[in-house]
Design a protein around this motif. Structure first.
Motif, PDB file in Angstrom:
ATOM      1  N   ALA A 218       0.829  -1.201   0.000  1.00  0.00           N
ATOM      2  CA  ALA A 218       0.000   0.000   0.000  1.00  0.00           C
ATOM      3  C   ALA A 218       0.866   1.255   0.000  1.00  0.00           C
ATOM      4  O   ALA A 218       0.565   2.232  -0.694  1.00  0.00           O
ATOM      5  CB  ALA A 218      -0.928  -0.014   1.210  1.00  0.00           C
ATOM      6  N   SER A 219       1.962   1.228   0.758  1.00  0.00           N
ATOM      7  CA  SER A 219       2.846   2.389   0.793  1.00  0.00           C
ATOM      8  C   SER A 219       3.547   2.584  -0.544  1.00  0.00           C
ATOM      9  O   SER A 219       3.710   3.724  -1.010  1.00  0.00           O
ATOM     10  CB  SER A 219       3.875   2.210   1.913  1.00  0.00           C
ATOM     11  OG  SER A 219       4.718   3.327   1.998  1.00  0.00           O
ATOM     12  N   ILE A 220       3.958   1.483  -1.165  1.00  0.00           N
ATOM     13  CA  ILE A 220       4.584   1.573  -2.489  1.00  0.00           C
ATOM     14  C   ILE A 220       3.607   2.162  -3.500  1.00  0.00           C
ATOM     15  O   ILE A 220       3.947   3.039  -4.306  1.00  0.00           O
ATOM     16  CB  ILE A 220       5.057   0.178  -2.956  1.00  0.00           C
ATOM     17  CG1 ILE A 220       6.280  -0.270  -2.154  1.00  0.00           C
ATOM     18  CG2 ILE A 220       5.366   0.172  -4.442  1.00  0.00           C
ATOM     19  CD1 ILE A 220       7.535   0.498  -2.441  1.00  0.00           C
ATOM     20  N   GLY A 221       2.365   1.687  -3.465  1.00  0.00           N
ATOM     21  CA  GLY A 221       1.365   2.160  -4.428  1.00  0.00           C
ATOM     22  C   GLY A 221       0.974   3.601  -4.235  1.00  0.00           C
ATOM     23  O   GLY A 221       0.504   4.251  -5.190  1.00  0.00           O
ATOM     24  N   GLY A 222       1.161   4.156  -3.031  1.00  0.00           N
ATOM     25  CA  GLY A 222       0.767   5.539  -2.772  1.00  0.00           C
ATOM     26  C   GLY A 222       1.896   6.541  -2.892  1.00  0.00           C
ATOM     27  O   GLY A 222       1.696   7.723  -2.590  1.00  0.00           O
ATOM     28  N   ASP A 223       3.067   6.107  -3.315  1.00  0.00           N
ATOM     29  CA  ASP A 223       4.210   7.018  -3.415  1.00  0.00           C
ATOM     30  C   ASP A 223       4.258   7.637  -4.811  1.00  0.00           C
ATOM     31  O   ASP A 223       4.242   6.925  -5.820  1.00  0.00           O
ATOM     32  CB  ASP A 223       5.511   6.264  -3.128  1.00  0.00           C
ATOM     33  CG  ASP A 223       6.713   7.188  -3.051  1.00  0.00           C
ATOM     34  OD1 ASP A 223       7.012   7.677  -1.952  1.00  0.00           O
ATOM     35  OD2 ASP A 223       7.341   7.432  -4.104  1.00  0.00           O
ATOM     36  N   ASP A 224       4.332   8.968  -4.883  1.00  0.00           N
ATOM     37  CA  ASP A 224       4.307   9.665  -6.172  1.00  0.00           C
ATOM     38  C   ASP A 224       5.551   9.364  -7.003  1.00  0.00           C
ATOM     39  O   ASP A 224       5.460   9.187  -8.224  1.00  0.00           O
ATOM     40  CB  ASP A 224       4.189  11.176  -5.951  1.00  0.00           C
ATOM     41  CG  ASP A 224       2.838  11.574  -5.373  1.00  0.00           C
ATOM     42  OD1 ASP A 224       1.893  10.789  -5.519  1.00  0.00           O
ATOM     43  OD2 ASP A 224       2.749  12.660  -4.757  1.00  0.00           O
ATOM     44  N   TYR A 225       6.715   9.314  -6.363  1.00  0.00           N
ATOM     45  CA  TYR A 225       7.935   9.080  -7.138  1.00  0.00           C
ATOM     46  C   TYR A 225       7.947   7.659  -7.694  1.00  0.00           C
ATOM     47  O   TYR A 225       8.323   7.436  -8.845  1.00  0.00           O
ATOM     48  CB  TYR A 225       9.175   9.322  -6.276  1.00  0.00           C
ATOM     49  CG  TYR A 225      10.441   9.399  -7.098  1.00  0.00           C
ATOM     50  CD1 TYR A 225      10.991  10.632  -7.447  1.00  0.00           C
ATOM     51  CD2 TYR A 225      11.076   8.247  -7.555  1.00  0.00           C
ATOM     52  CE1 TYR A 225      12.134  10.702  -8.222  1.00  0.00           C
ATOM     53  CE2 TYR A 225      12.221   8.314  -8.333  1.00  0.00           C
ATOM     54  CZ  TYR A 225      12.745   9.545  -8.666  1.00  0.00           C
ATOM     55  OH  TYR A 225      13.866   9.619  -9.448  1.00  0.00           O
ATOM     56  N   VAL A 226       7.525   6.712  -6.867  1.00  0.00           N
ATOM     57  CA  VAL A 226       7.463   5.332  -7.345  1.00  0.00           C
ATOM     58  C   VAL A 226       6.461   5.229  -8.493  1.00  0.00           C
ATOM     59  O   VAL A 226       6.673   4.484  -9.457  1.00  0.00           O
ATOM     60  CB  VAL A 226       7.096   4.367  -6.210  1.00  0.00           C
ATOM     61  CG1 VAL A 226       6.914   2.947  -6.742  1.00  0.00           C
ATOM     62  CG2 VAL A 226       8.172   4.389  -5.129  1.00  0.00           C
ATOM     63  N   ALA A 227       5.368   6.005  -8.414  1.00  0.00           N
ATOM     64  CA  ALA A 227       4.375   6.001  -9.493  1.00  0.00           C
ATOM     65  C   ALA A 227       4.997   6.478 -10.806  1.00  0.00           C
ATOM     66  O   ALA A 227       4.722   5.928 -11.879  1.00  0.00           O
ATOM     67  CB  ALA A 227       3.184   6.877  -9.111  1.00  0.00           C
ATOM     68  N   ALA A 228       5.865   7.502 -10.735  1.00  0.00           N
ATOM     69  CA  ALA A 228       6.541   7.990 -11.940  1.00  0.00           C
ATOM     70  C   ALA A 228       7.484   6.922 -12.491  1.00  0.00           C
ATOM     71  O   ALA A 228       7.596   6.747 -13.717  1.00  0.00           O
ATOM     72  CB  ALA A 228       7.312   9.269 -11.622  1.00  0.00           C
ATOM     73  N   TYR A 229       8.136   6.200 -11.605  1.00  0.00           N
ATOM     74  CA  TYR A 229       9.014   5.112 -12.054  1.00  0.00           C
ATOM     75  C   TYR A 229       8.198   4.021 -12.739  1.00  0.00           C
ATOM     76  O   TYR A 229       8.604   3.480 -13.767  1.00  0.00           O
ATOM     77  CB  TYR A 229       9.784   4.547 -10.866  1.00  0.00           C
ATOM     78  CG  TYR A 229      10.749   3.440 -11.242  1.00  0.00           C
ATOM     79  CD1 TYR A 229      12.056   3.729 -11.620  1.00  0.00           C
ATOM     80  CD2 TYR A 229      10.344   2.105 -11.243  1.00  0.00           C
ATOM     81  CE1 TYR A 229      12.938   2.718 -11.979  1.00  0.00           C
ATOM     82  CE2 TYR A 229      11.222   1.080 -11.597  1.00  0.00           C
ATOM     83  CZ  TYR A 229      12.516   1.398 -11.966  1.00  0.00           C
ATOM     84  OH  TYR A 229      13.375   0.391 -12.320  1.00  0.00           O
ATOM     85  N   LEU A 230       7.020   3.709 -12.178  1.00  0.00           N
ATOM     86  CA  LEU A 230       6.172   2.675 -12.773  1.00  0.00           C
ATOM     87  C   LEU A 230       5.641   3.106 -14.136  1.00  0.00           C
ATOM     88  O   LEU A 230       5.383   2.255 -15.000  1.00  0.00           O
ATOM     89  CB  LEU A 230       5.033   2.337 -11.820  1.00  0.00           C
ATOM     90  CG  LEU A 230       5.458   1.635 -10.517  1.00  0.00           C
ATOM     91  CD1 LEU A 230       4.251   1.408  -9.606  1.00  0.00           C
ATOM     92  CD2 LEU A 230       6.157   0.316 -10.820  1.00  0.00           C
ATOM     93  N   ASP A 231       5.476   4.405 -14.337  1.00  0.00           N
ATOM     94  CA  ASP A 231       5.113   4.886 -15.673  1.00  0.00           C
ATOM     95  C   ASP A 231       6.222   4.573 -16.676  1.00  0.00           C
ATOM     96  O   ASP A 231       5.946   4.187 -17.822  1.00  0.00           O
ATOM     97  CB  ASP A 231       4.855   6.402 -15.638  1.00  0.00           C
ATOM     98  CG  ASP A 231       3.560   6.753 -14.936  1.00  0.00           C
ATOM     99  OD1 ASP A 231       2.700   5.854 -14.792  1.00  0.00           O
ATOM    100  OD2 ASP A 231       3.402   7.920 -14.515  1.00  0.00           O
ATOM    101  N   ALA A 232       7.473   4.751 -16.249  1.00  0.00           N
ATOM    102  CA  ALA A 232       8.592   4.406 -17.125  1.00  0.00           C
ATOM    103  C   ALA A 232       8.638   2.906 -17.371  1.00  0.00           C
ATOM    104  O   ALA A 232       9.007   2.453 -18.467  1.00  0.00           O
ATOM    105  CB  ALA A 232       9.906   4.889 -16.502  1.00  0.00           C
ATOM    106  N   VAL A 233       8.247   2.130 -16.375  1.00  0.00           N
ATOM    107  CA  VAL A 233       8.178   0.676 -16.546  1.00  0.00           C
ATOM    108  C   VAL A 233       7.150   0.321 -17.613  1.00  0.00           C
ATOM    109  O   VAL A 233       7.379  -0.541 -18.473  1.00  0.00           O
ATOM    110  CB  VAL A 233       7.830  -0.006 -15.210  1.00  0.00           C
ATOM    111  CG1 VAL A 233       7.575  -1.496 -15.419  1.00  0.00           C
ATOM    112  CG2 VAL A 233       8.948   0.204 -14.196  1.00  0.00           C
ATOM    113  N   ALA A 234       5.994   1.002 -17.578  1.00  0.00           N
ATOM    114  CA  ALA A 234       4.941   0.741 -18.552  1.00  0.00           C
ATOM    115  C   ALA A 234       5.393   1.070 -19.970  1.00  0.00           C
ATOM    116  O   ALA A 234       4.937   0.446 -20.936  1.00  0.00           O
ATOM    117  CB  ALA A 234       3.691   1.551 -18.193  1.00  0.00           C
ATOM    118  N   ARG A 235       6.308   2.031 -20.106  1.00  0.00           N
ATOM    119  CA  ARG A 235       6.822   2.388 -21.434  1.00  0.00           C
ATOM    120  C   ARG A 235       7.952   1.458 -21.870  1.00  0.00           C
ATOM    121  O   ARG A 235       8.463   1.588 -22.986  1.00  0.00           O
ATOM    122  CB  ARG A 235       7.340   3.833 -21.433  1.00  0.00           C
ATOM    123  CG  ARG A 235       6.288   4.885 -21.116  1.00  0.00           C
ATOM    124  CD  ARG A 235       6.795   6.271 -21.483  1.00  0.00           C
ATOM    125  NE  ARG A 235       8.054   6.576 -20.808  1.00  0.00           N
ATOM    126  CZ  ARG A 235       8.152   7.149 -19.612  1.00  0.00           C
ATOM    127  NH1 ARG A 235       7.036   7.456 -18.930  1.00  0.00           N
ATOM    128  NH2 ARG A 235       9.329   7.405 -19.077  1.00  0.00           N
TER     129      ARG A 235
END
Length: 266
Positions: A218-235
């Protein structure tokens, strides 16, 4: 000079070149007699000093031709120093245990109680494992010449963001590449490797945390910086894997503690 006479050569023609070579020999001989033993003694002292400082190693080692050799050599040196530090700490603890003093006993008991939260005691339990990795070489090679290659690499701030999110999620222990993370741990990029406690580690970077898996995710999913990293993962720019583990082992930190002393915060 009359006709038919011959010029008389000088009986002692000048030999200025020979005169210039003549030097008083007394001082020169004395200088060599004194200077030679002194130089021999100094040379011997330099040999002894070099032998002491080298401690059996090469003072001028050859250059490493690849990163893997450098990482392996640095890791071996760190392991040797860490082992020596651990032996010295054990000796200090043994000697301190022989001191019969009420004050010393009190402070040792408090220090023992703080070993676990300080990361100096091992932890084990359920948790998560997260792996961060650079883009494959074929993906990087397929990019146009003006592409920013940094977008395809894992950086220290990416690792720091994941670790901080895990702490906020209630992690009781965190490791990176099997190394226990403590208060003084610094995560630094050096070339295409990340340095922890002075030792470089190449990617992929495996981060493990002991704690409630639900809270950690839950903490990982709510972190803004990690979310930006996951966007790069999706690309497809970088890699990411998250696995829930029933048994995560976080060894105690056994490296060198750089602090001289610590004071509790108010």
């Amino acid at each position: 000079m009359t006709s038919g006479s011959h010029a008389r050569p000088e009986e002692h023609p000048p030999r200025r070149w020979a005169d210039r070579l003549r030097r008083p020999r007394g001082r020169a001989t004395l200088g060599w007699r004194i200077g030679t033993p002194v130089m021999v003694v100094l040379s011997g002292a330099l040999f002894v000093t070099s032998a002491e400082n080298s401690a059996g190693t090469d003072l001028r080692p050859g250059r490493y031709t690849d990163l893997a050799s450098l990482v392996e050599a640095e890791a071996d040196q760190y392991d040797a120093l860490a082992e020596r530090a651990s032996d010295l700490d054990a000796e200090v603890d043994r000697l301190a245990g022989t001191v019969s003093d009420v004050g010393v006993t009190k402070w040792r008991r408090q220090a023992d109680e703080l070993r676990d939260p300080a990361g100096l005691a091992p932890r084990r339990g359920a948790g998560v494992r997260i792996t961060l990795s650079d883009a494959p070489a074929e993906v990087v090679d397929a990019q146009p010449a003006d592409a920013d290659i940094n977008e395809f690499l894992v950086h220290q701030q990416d690792i720091q963001a994941v670790v901080n999110a895990l702490w906020r999620g209630g992690a009781t222990a965190v490791t990176i590449a099997g190394q226990r993370v403590i208060t003084t741990t610094g995560i630094k990029c050096e070339g295409n490797a990340v340095t922890l406690h002075g030792v470089p580690y190449p990617q992929p970077y495996v981060i493990e945390a002991v704690g409630d898996p639900g809270g950690l995710q839950a903490s990982i999913g709510g972190d803004d910086y990690v979310a930006a990293y996951l966007d790069a993962v999706a690309r497809g720019a970088v890699g990411w894997e998250l696995d829930v583990e029933d048994d995560v082992v976080a060894p105690a930190y056994e490296g060198v503690l750089t602090m001289s002393y610590a004071e509790p915060l108010d």
